[in-house]
Design an enzyme around this catalytic site. Structure first.
Site, PDB file in Angstrom:
ATOM      1  N   ASP A  20       0.814  -1.238  -0.007  1.00 59.53           N
ATOM      2  CA  ASP A  20      -0.110   0.118   0.097  1.00 59.53           C
ATOM      3  C   ASP A  20       0.782   1.258   0.001  1.00 59.53           C
ATOM      4  OD1 ASP A  20      -2.227   1.410  -0.090  1.00 59.53           O
ATOM      5  OD2 ASP A  20      -2.843   1.109   2.088  1.00 59.53           O
ATOM      6  N   GLY A  21       0.508   2.460  -0.433  1.00 60.56           N
ATOM      7  CA  GLY A  21       1.011   3.604  -0.548  1.00 60.56           C
ATOM      8  C   GLY A  21       1.542   3.989  -1.863  1.00 60.56           C
ATOM      9  N   ARG A  24       0.195   7.664  -2.570  1.00 65.61           N
ATOM     10  CA  ARG A  24       0.624   8.652  -1.761  1.00 65.61           C
ATOM     11  C   ARG A  24       2.234   8.823  -2.077  1.00 65.61           C
ATOM     12  NH1 ARG A  24      -1.358   5.937   3.482  1.00 65.61           N
ATOM     13  NH2 ARG A  24      -1.791   4.263   1.816  1.00 65.61           N
ATOM     14  N   ARG A  33      -0.498   9.280  -9.988  1.00 62.68           N
ATOM     15  CA  ARG A  33      -0.663   7.905  -9.231  1.00 62.68           C
ATOM     16  C   ARG A  33       0.236   6.509 -10.048  1.00 62.68           C
ATOM     17  NH1 ARG A  33      -3.920   7.142  -5.378  1.00 62.68           N
ATOM     18  NH2 ARG A  33      -4.194   5.068  -5.829  1.00 62.68           N
ATOM     19  N   HIS A  37       2.703   3.323  -8.992  1.00 57.94           N
ATOM     20  CA  HIS A  37       2.677   1.938  -9.313  1.00 57.94           C
ATOM     21  C   HIS A  37       3.699   1.432 -10.098  1.00 57.94           C
ATOM     22  CE1 HIS A  37      -1.376   2.153  -7.722  1.00 57.94           C
ATOM     23  NE2 HIS A  37      -1.908   2.752  -8.772  1.00 57.94           N
ATOM     24  N   LEU A 131      11.675 -20.039  -4.556  1.00 53.34           N
ATOM     25  CA  LEU A 131      10.508 -19.443  -4.304  1.00 53.34           C
ATOM     26  C   LEU A 131       9.326 -19.492  -5.010  1.00 53.34           C
ATOM     27  CD1 LEU A 131       9.638 -16.942  -2.219  1.00 53.34           C
ATOM     28  CD2 LEU A 131      10.517 -15.652  -4.474  1.00 53.34           C
ATOM     29  N   ARG A 187      -5.052  -2.406   8.467  1.00 54.65           N
ATOM     30  CA  ARG A 187      -6.389  -3.197   8.334  1.00 54.65           C
ATOM     31  C   ARG A 187      -6.036  -4.401   7.263  1.00 54.65           C
ATOM     32  NH1 ARG A 187      -7.709   1.988   6.409  1.00 54.65           N
ATOM     33  NH2 ARG A 187      -7.279   2.248   4.295  1.00 54.65           N
ATOM     34  N   LEU A 188      -7.050  -5.319   7.195  1.00 59.43           N
ATOM     35  CA  LEU A 188      -6.570  -6.406   6.285  1.00 59.43           C
ATOM     36  C   LEU A 188      -7.136  -6.116   4.746  1.00 59.43           C
ATOM     37  CD1 LEU A 188      -7.172  -9.479   8.535  1.00 59.43           C
ATOM     38  CD2 LEU A 188      -5.049  -8.655   7.673  1.00 59.43           C
ATOM     39  N   SER A 189      -8.038  -5.342   4.428  1.00 63.13           N
ATOM     40  CA  SER A 189      -8.746  -5.143   3.382  1.00 63.13           C
ATOM     41  C   SER A 189      -9.084  -6.301   2.481  1.00 63.13           C
ATOM     42  CB  SER A 189      -7.857  -4.265   2.514  1.00 63.13           C
ATOM     43  OG  SER A 189      -7.681  -3.017   3.180  1.00 63.13           O
ATOM     44  N   GLU A 200       1.898 -13.642  12.161  1.00 61.73           N
ATOM     45  CA  GLU A 200       2.336 -12.413  12.887  1.00 61.73           C
ATOM     46  C   GLU A 200       2.046 -11.162  12.034  1.00 61.73           C
ATOM     47  OE1 GLU A 200       3.394 -12.516  16.174  1.00 61.73           O
ATOM     48  OE2 GLU A 200       2.922 -14.468  16.223  1.00 61.73           O
TER      49      GLU A 200
HETATM   50  C1  FPP Z   1      -2.203   0.362  -3.343  1.00 61.92           C
HETATM   51  O1  FPP Z   1      -1.500   1.380  -3.284  1.00 61.92           O
HETATM   52  C2  FPP Z   1      -1.551  -0.511  -4.414  1.00 61.92           C
HETATM   53  C3  FPP Z   1      -2.402  -1.193  -5.434  1.00 61.92           C
HETATM   54  C4  FPP Z   1      -3.697  -1.191  -5.241  1.00 61.92           C
HETATM   55  C5  FPP Z   1      -1.674  -1.778  -6.365  1.00 61.92           C
HETATM   56  C6  FPP Z   1      -0.456  -2.626  -6.114  1.00 61.92           C
HETATM   57  C7  FPP Z   1       0.492  -2.607  -7.251  1.00 61.92           C
HETATM   58  C8  FPP Z   1       1.779  -2.728  -7.615  1.00 61.92           C
HETATM   59  C9  FPP Z   1       2.677  -2.686  -6.208  1.00 61.92           C
HETATM   60  C10 FPP Z   1       2.400  -2.641  -8.912  1.00 61.92           C
HETATM   61  C11 FPP Z   1       2.209  -3.643  -9.781  1.00 61.92           C
HETATM   62  C12 FPP Z   1       2.421  -4.938  -9.086  1.00 61.92           C
HETATM   63  C13 FPP Z   1       3.028  -5.935  -9.758  1.00 61.92           C
HETATM   64  C14 FPP Z   1       3.019  -7.438  -9.083  1.00 61.92           C
HETATM   65  C15 FPP Z   1       3.904  -5.762 -10.930  1.00 61.92           C
HETATM   66  P1  FPP Z   1      -2.366   2.679  -3.346  1.00 61.92           P
HETATM   67  O2  FPP Z   1      -2.640   2.829  -4.919  1.00 61.92           O
HETATM   68  O3  FPP Z   1      -3.792   2.118  -2.799  1.00 61.92           O
HETATM   69  O4  FPP Z   1      -1.854   3.921  -2.581  1.00 61.92           O
HETATM   70  P2  FPP Z   1      -2.503   5.097  -1.965  1.00 61.92           P
HETATM   71  O5  FPP Z   1      -3.219   4.062  -0.699  1.00 61.92           O
HETATM   72  O6  FPP Z   1      -1.454   5.736  -1.507  1.00 61.92           O
HETATM   73  O7  FPP Z   1      -3.342   5.923  -2.849  1.00 61.92           O
END
Ligand code: FPP
Length: 233
Positions: A20-21, A24, A33, A37, A131, A187-189, A200
């Protein structure tokens, strides 16, 4: 990284991450945004490499949830392209480093092209025994449990813990030892609700694009010294 005889737990077998994040991280830099990603995908690569080096067996990453479809259309499209590109780009790395890809979630909602890329990567890496990177794609725990119950019914199976587990997307994947969520949210979302029963949990303020190997090592060091009682004393 080794877990010495002095630690309470062996190294974790299965680490799961709520990445997450990204948004931001990008906003703080005045970027779109999607730039978050893109950088987040680099972190996926970095952390996967590290996990292969330290001998982790399962790394599950929450890459796209059943709720993420509600994001702006352009962001969803970007994430789909990023995933497709990531899987194509990583195939060589997976094969060289003995990494097997597995996917949990309902991928039937993705484009035929992305489904094909996913299938191809799973097939080509199916013989790898190092892995296992498990990508959670169009994944939601409630959706997974409902689909599992439907399978139980279809197969006329008795409702037992074992039978339900055998119908989950995570069948053949061990329970989660460590769950990490980045970005300060606690949170677990809708992520692996069943599978984290005795995990853990670690919540860090770090945004996913800034998460690194050192921080993961610190979490693992903390984990190996925690007392896990699994409901006992
Ligand atoms: C949450 O951050 C992130 C996502 C919903 C997407 C996760 C995707 C990646 C890490 C990149 C692509 C993945 C792979 C496996 C190549 P957010 O956008 O909700 O951030 P925010 O809460 O700060 O808005």
């Amino acid at each position: 990284m080794n877990s010495s005889n002095l630690t309470k737990n062996p190294l974790p077998n299965h680490i799961a991450m709520i990445m997450d994040g990204n948004g931001r991280w990008a906003k703080e830099r005045g970027l779109a945004r999607t730039a978050g990603h893109k950088e987040g995908a680099e972190t996926v690569r970095k952390i996967t490499i590290h996990c292969t080096k330290i001998g982790i067996k399962y790394l599950t990453l929450y890459a796209f949830s059943t709720e993420n479809w509600s994001r702006p259309k352009l962001e969803v499209e970007y994430l789909m392209k990023l995933l497709d590109g990531y899987l194509k780009q990583e195939l060589d790395f997976f094969l060289k480093n003995n990494v097997r890809l597995k996917v949990i979630g309902d991928t039937s909602k993705f484009s035929k092209k992305l489904q094909e890329t996913i299938k191809n990567t799973i097939e080509k890496t199916s013989g790898c025994s190092g892995l296992t990177q498990v990508l959670a794609l169009n994944y939601g725990s409630k959706d997974e449990i409902i689909r599992a119950i439907k399978k139980l019914n279809e197969q006329n199976l008795e409702v037992t813990e074992e039978n339900l587990e055998s119908c989950l997307d995570t069948k053949d994947i061990p329970a989660v030892d460590i769950l990490i969520r980045t970005s300060g949210e606690v949170r677990l979302s809708n992520f692996l609700l069943w599978q984290v029963a005795y995990a853990e949990m670690f919540f860090t303020q770090t945004y996913w694009p800034d998460f690194n190997e050192m921080e993961l090592d610190d979490i693992i060091s903390d984990y190996v010294n925690r007392e896990r009682r699994f409901g006992g004393v």
